[in-house]
Design a protein around this motif. Sequence first.
Motif, PDB file in Angstrom:
ATOM      1  N   LEU A 172       1.843   1.572   7.148  1.00 55.27           N
ATOM      2  CA  LEU A 172       0.913   2.381   7.935  1.00 55.27           C
ATOM      3  C   LEU A 172      -0.501   2.261   7.388  1.00 55.27           C
ATOM      4  N   SER A 173      -1.447   2.256   8.287  1.00 55.19           N
ATOM      5  CA  SER A 173      -2.851   2.106   7.888  1.00 55.19           C
ATOM      6  C   SER A 173      -3.345   3.290   7.063  1.00 55.19           C
ATOM      7  N   ILE A 174      -2.701   4.441   7.193  1.00 59.49           N
ATOM      8  CA  ILE A 174      -3.144   5.635   6.469  1.00 59.49           C
ATOM      9  C   ILE A 174      -3.063   5.441   4.962  1.00 59.49           C
ATOM     10  N   TRP A 175      -2.178   4.505   4.519  1.00 56.76           N
ATOM     11  CA  TRP A 175      -2.047   4.285   3.078  1.00 56.76           C
ATOM     12  C   TRP A 175      -3.241   3.538   2.494  1.00 56.76           C
ATOM     13  N   GLN A 176      -4.012   2.874   3.323  1.00 61.85           N
ATOM     14  CA  GLN A 176      -5.083   2.015   2.806  1.00 61.85           C
ATOM     15  C   GLN A 176      -6.145   2.794   2.026  1.00 61.85           C
ATOM     16  N   PRO A 177      -6.724   3.877   2.568  1.00 60.69           N
ATOM     17  CA  PRO A 177      -7.715   4.617   1.765  1.00 60.69           C
ATOM     18  C   PRO A 177      -7.115   5.191   0.485  1.00 60.69           C
ATOM     19  N   LEU A 178      -5.915   5.746   0.575  1.00 61.84           N
ATOM     20  CA  LEU A 178      -5.283   6.289  -0.624  1.00 61.84           C
ATOM     21  C   LEU A 178      -4.972   5.185  -1.624  1.00 61.84           C
TER      22      LEU A 178
ATOM     23  N   ASN B 163       0.829  -1.209   0.000  1.00 60.97           N
ATOM     24  CA  ASN B 163       0.000   0.000   0.000  1.00 60.97           C
ATOM     25  C   ASN B 163       0.860   1.254   0.000  1.00 60.97           C
ATOM     26  N   GLY B 164       1.881   1.278   0.840  1.00 53.99           N
ATOM     27  CA  GLY B 164       2.762   2.445   0.884  1.00 53.99           C
ATOM     28  C   GLY B 164       3.516   2.640  -0.416  1.00 53.99           C
ATOM     29  N   ILE B 165       4.026   1.535  -0.995  1.00 55.95           N
ATOM     30  CA  ILE B 165       4.754   1.644  -2.268  1.00 55.95           C
ATOM     31  C   ILE B 165       3.830   2.168  -3.356  1.00 55.95           C
ATOM     32  N   ARG B 166       2.607   1.673  -3.375  1.00 55.92           N
ATOM     33  CA  ARG B 166       1.652   2.093  -4.405  1.00 55.92           C
ATOM     34  C   ARG B 166       1.354   3.590  -4.308  1.00 55.92           C
ATOM     35  N   VAL B 167       1.066   4.053  -3.101  1.00 58.98           N
ATOM     36  CA  VAL B 167       0.680   5.459  -2.930  1.00 58.98           C
ATOM     37  C   VAL B 167       1.864   6.380  -3.197  1.00 58.98           C
ATOM     38  N   ILE B 168       3.035   6.042  -2.682  1.00 60.71           N
ATOM     39  CA  ILE B 168       4.209   6.892  -2.907  1.00 60.71           C
ATOM     40  C   ILE B 168       4.542   6.957  -4.392  1.00 60.71           C
ATOM     41  N   SER B 169       4.423   5.839  -5.081  1.00 64.22           N
ATOM     42  CA  SER B 169       4.681   5.837  -6.527  1.00 64.22           C
ATOM     43  C   SER B 169       3.654   6.690  -7.261  1.00 64.22           C
ATOM     44  N   MET B 170       2.399   6.629  -6.840  1.00 66.57           N
ATOM     45  CA  MET B 170       1.365   7.440  -7.471  1.00 66.57           C
ATOM     46  C   MET B 170       1.616   8.921  -7.246  1.00 66.57           C
TER      47      MET B 170
ATOM     48  N   LYS C  14      -8.243  -6.698   2.842  1.00 62.64           N
ATOM     49  CA  LYS C  14      -6.978  -6.474   2.147  1.00 62.64           C
ATOM     50  C   LYS C  14      -7.157  -6.558   0.642  1.00 62.64           C
ATOM     51  N   SER C  15      -7.974  -7.520   0.192  1.00 65.68           N
ATOM     52  CA  SER C  15      -8.175  -7.671  -1.231  1.00 65.68           C
ATOM     53  C   SER C  15      -8.840  -6.447  -1.813  1.00 65.68           C
TER      54      SER C  15
ATOM     55  N   ASP D 223      -7.039  -0.787  -7.801  1.00 68.01           N
ATOM     56  CA  ASP D 223      -5.864  -0.131  -8.362  1.00 68.01           C
ATOM     57  C   ASP D 223      -5.538  -0.734  -9.715  1.00 68.01           C
ATOM     58  N   SER D 224      -5.441   0.118 -10.726  1.00 67.92           N
ATOM     59  CA  SER D 224      -5.147  -0.364 -12.069  1.00 67.92           C
ATOM     60  C   SER D 224      -3.818  -1.064 -12.132  1.00 67.92           C
ATOM     61  N   THR D 225      -2.940  -0.722 -11.238  1.00 68.74           N
ATOM     62  CA  THR D 225      -1.611  -1.288 -11.299  1.00 68.74           C
ATOM     63  C   THR D 225      -1.512  -2.593 -10.551  1.00 68.74           C
ATOM     64  N   ALA D 226      -2.548  -2.927  -9.798  1.00 70.60           N
ATOM     65  CA  ALA D 226      -2.567  -4.223  -9.133  1.00 70.60           C
ATOM     66  C   ALA D 226      -3.168  -5.254 -10.067  1.00 70.60           C
ATOM     67  N   SER D 227      -3.053  -6.502  -9.685  1.00 72.82           N
ATOM     68  CA  SER D 227      -3.579  -7.567 -10.524  1.00 72.82           C
ATOM     69  C   SER D 227      -4.947  -8.018 -10.074  1.00 72.82           C
ATOM     70  N   LEU D 228      -5.587  -7.281  -9.178  1.00 76.23           N
ATOM     71  CA  LEU D 228      -6.916  -7.591  -8.702  1.00 76.23           C
ATOM     72  C   LEU D 228      -6.992  -9.020  -8.181  1.00 76.23           C
ATOM     73  N   PRO D 229      -6.266  -9.326  -7.104  1.00 75.20           N
ATOM     74  CA  PRO D 229      -6.189 -10.711  -6.648  1.00 75.20           C
ATOM     75  C   PRO D 229      -7.514 -11.277  -6.180  1.00 75.20           C
ATOM     76  N   GLN D 230      -8.458 -10.415  -5.867  1.00 75.10           N
ATOM     77  CA  GLN D 230      -9.728 -10.898  -5.336  1.00 75.10           C
ATOM     78  C   GLN D 230     -10.421 -11.841  -6.310  1.00 75.10           C
ATOM     79  N   LYS D 231     -10.222 -11.647  -7.603  1.00 75.94           N
ATOM     80  CA  LYS D 231     -10.931 -12.457  -8.566  1.00 75.94           C
ATOM     81  C   LYS D 231     -10.379 -13.870  -8.652  1.00 75.94           C
ATOM     82  N   GLN D 232      -9.122 -14.071  -8.218  1.00 76.54           N
ATOM     83  CA  GLN D 232      -8.599 -15.430  -8.275  1.00 76.54           C
ATOM     84  C   GLN D 232      -8.735 -16.151  -6.938  1.00 76.54           C
ATOM     85  N   THR D 233      -8.746 -15.407  -5.865  1.00 77.38           N
ATOM     86  CA  THR D 233      -8.693 -16.044  -4.550  1.00 77.38           C
ATOM     87  C   THR D 233     -10.064 -16.401  -4.015  1.00 77.38           C
TER      88      THR D 233
END
Length: 718
Positions: free
Chosen positions: A610-616, A287-294, A700-701, A707-717
Amino acid sequence: MALKTILVAVIVGVVRCPDVVFGLHREDVKSALLQVVGHSRIPELLEGALGERQQQQQQRNSTKCDLQLQAAVDSMMNYSTGLWALPMFDAWGKIPSGILQGNFYELGSYEECQKFTHYDRKLEAEGQMQGRYCQLSVPLQMKPLGRQETEEGIDFNVRGLPTGSRQLGLTIGTCFPDSCDANQLNALLNGTFSTLFNSSSAHFTCESHLAAIGAKEIVAIIIFSLIVGLLVVSTVYEVYTMLSGHREPCRTLLIFSLYSNGVKLFQMVPRPSADGSQKSNAIDCLNGIRVISMVWIIFSHNYMMLTMSPLNNMLAMYDWVTSYHSMLVLASTVSVDSFFLLSGLLVSWSILRELDKNRRLNLPLMYLHRYLRLTAAYAALILFSVSLMKYCGSGPFWNGIVTLMSGSCETYWWSALLYVQNYVNPKKICLGHTWYLSVDMQLYILSPLIVYPLWRWGRKFLIAIGCLILVSMGSVMAIFLIENIRLAFVAAGTGGADRMSLTYYPTHTRMGAWLIGVILGYVLHATKDRQVEMSRRTVALGWILSLGVMLAIIFGDYPLQQPDTYMNHSLVVDAFYESTNRVVWASCLGWIVFACVNGYGGPVNTLLSLSIWQPLGRLSYSMYLLHLPLQAMLTGMVKNSVHFGDVDAVHKFWGDFGLTVTLAVVWSLLFESPIVGLEKILFGSLRKSGESKKSVADDKSSDVATDSTASLPQKQTV
């Protein structure tokens, strides 16, 4: 007294002013303003040009443009008419100061021109007159900037311009009656103004009238209104059932509820701290890597849009390029490879878990889920861009910016929605930044062909993946060498489009970082039930090497970007850097993820988890979609020249970022969250077990699924 008169005249800038302003009589103000406007000899020049045009049209009737221009000139030349045309000529730009510093714009007063209107019963033939804003482009007879071809060879000691054209010229805002178009004004220009500017290349471009609302605009309004209506009805229904307390609300009717979806969007789930003995099923640091990269992407695009603005100190860009901190922007394209790494990791992780559980993949369901999740918000943005965007602003460059952002969508909306435009129309991308979606979708479609053999044969197939990475890197190097492509910022105007379409957009040149993510996902999956033990020396060496190499990638681009010397080194250097930096960056970032997952992240893992990254993180897809169109629209609404500087850019970034997050919340609630609810209905029978547990993993899923950059794991799990 004279200076005071002029200042008041410029500040007031109106004809119908009160009799006394700040102690000055109305006629004094008008006389001072007339001196300022008349200093450019605009009325006299127009009078001469109209005289010549009337002589050329003795056998033809004068056009409405000719009549209105003549009436405006007569007003300026004859005080008895009341000087009603004064605001129109006051709106003209003057010769700008600071030309030698790159101030090539004097846009005049766009709003004063747009507000100008006049009707005089004595001039019935001319009719009602309104202002039309036009720009006069005047090429400068100066030695162009950039590397120069000379008899002795190439002179590298001249600064270059980061544009497609090396021709310098002034752009001056003008104001004419709206009955005049660019062709008529250019006819006047060729007769009189060309001798003034000593150039036959000077020309007018005029703002076109805004098209009336048509069928596609009506369709867009109806669709958006229906969605907003569903949101309101669903929200009211949920609030009513909550307050009444009589019954449980029907979940199907809550799909569009602002309350339920808003709670899920902003929910922050506390993550259990790793004690070193038990490994978490969550990869919290993503989550942190995703938000900082964005944020890094938005920051860099903010600079890009600033360079596209009408700058009053264009040459300051070259001083900026020579500073080391500029590499944080110029080398920021690796932030996209961070997303490719995350995408490959999550795709690999999810498919491997699905194969462990069921030993097969439901490919139709997997692809349908992915397409629905990404396309709803994306299609809504395309629809808005081709229909309603042009009505959302105005300015001297508004039409050009809107065309730049959405013009290709009129033709290539279908390739955008099929996620193939990086190959079908790479030079005319609909919403230019969405090339990434095409690459990511194509890699996702191909992922079973890579992950399944990895699950079936394990480490043996890593050799094949390594070969694919080398092929991707080799293709980039070969294209650079064959096409003679340079990385330098100032070389963007020479082959820049080819570089993007040949090496930046294609899937086969960008898959290296994604494949590194696939390998990382395999490693994390293989070690999911145990902590990977590493010595302190190994951990320290891993962190030093990864962070050091990442800094080297960012600042190693410095000599390749210098305007005066970028041609001094061999083309092989550019080719080697571009072909290796993305894969190496992804590998270093992969180490950080691996270390954090296995308890060796320390304060870095604490920060990134950090949990703060989750909404972002949940907002990151909408932020990605909206940020560049928003920045482009704000650039198109600029009505005066802009100063280029780091403080100005940072100040602008925070405004862009705040607006992006705000609009992303709205966009997510309108187009992303309802799709999640629809999927639960469509695929509910496959998800009951996972949903009934209300586990942290379910939350978590949802963190990564939007996120467009994620692989949307919810659909496989599930």
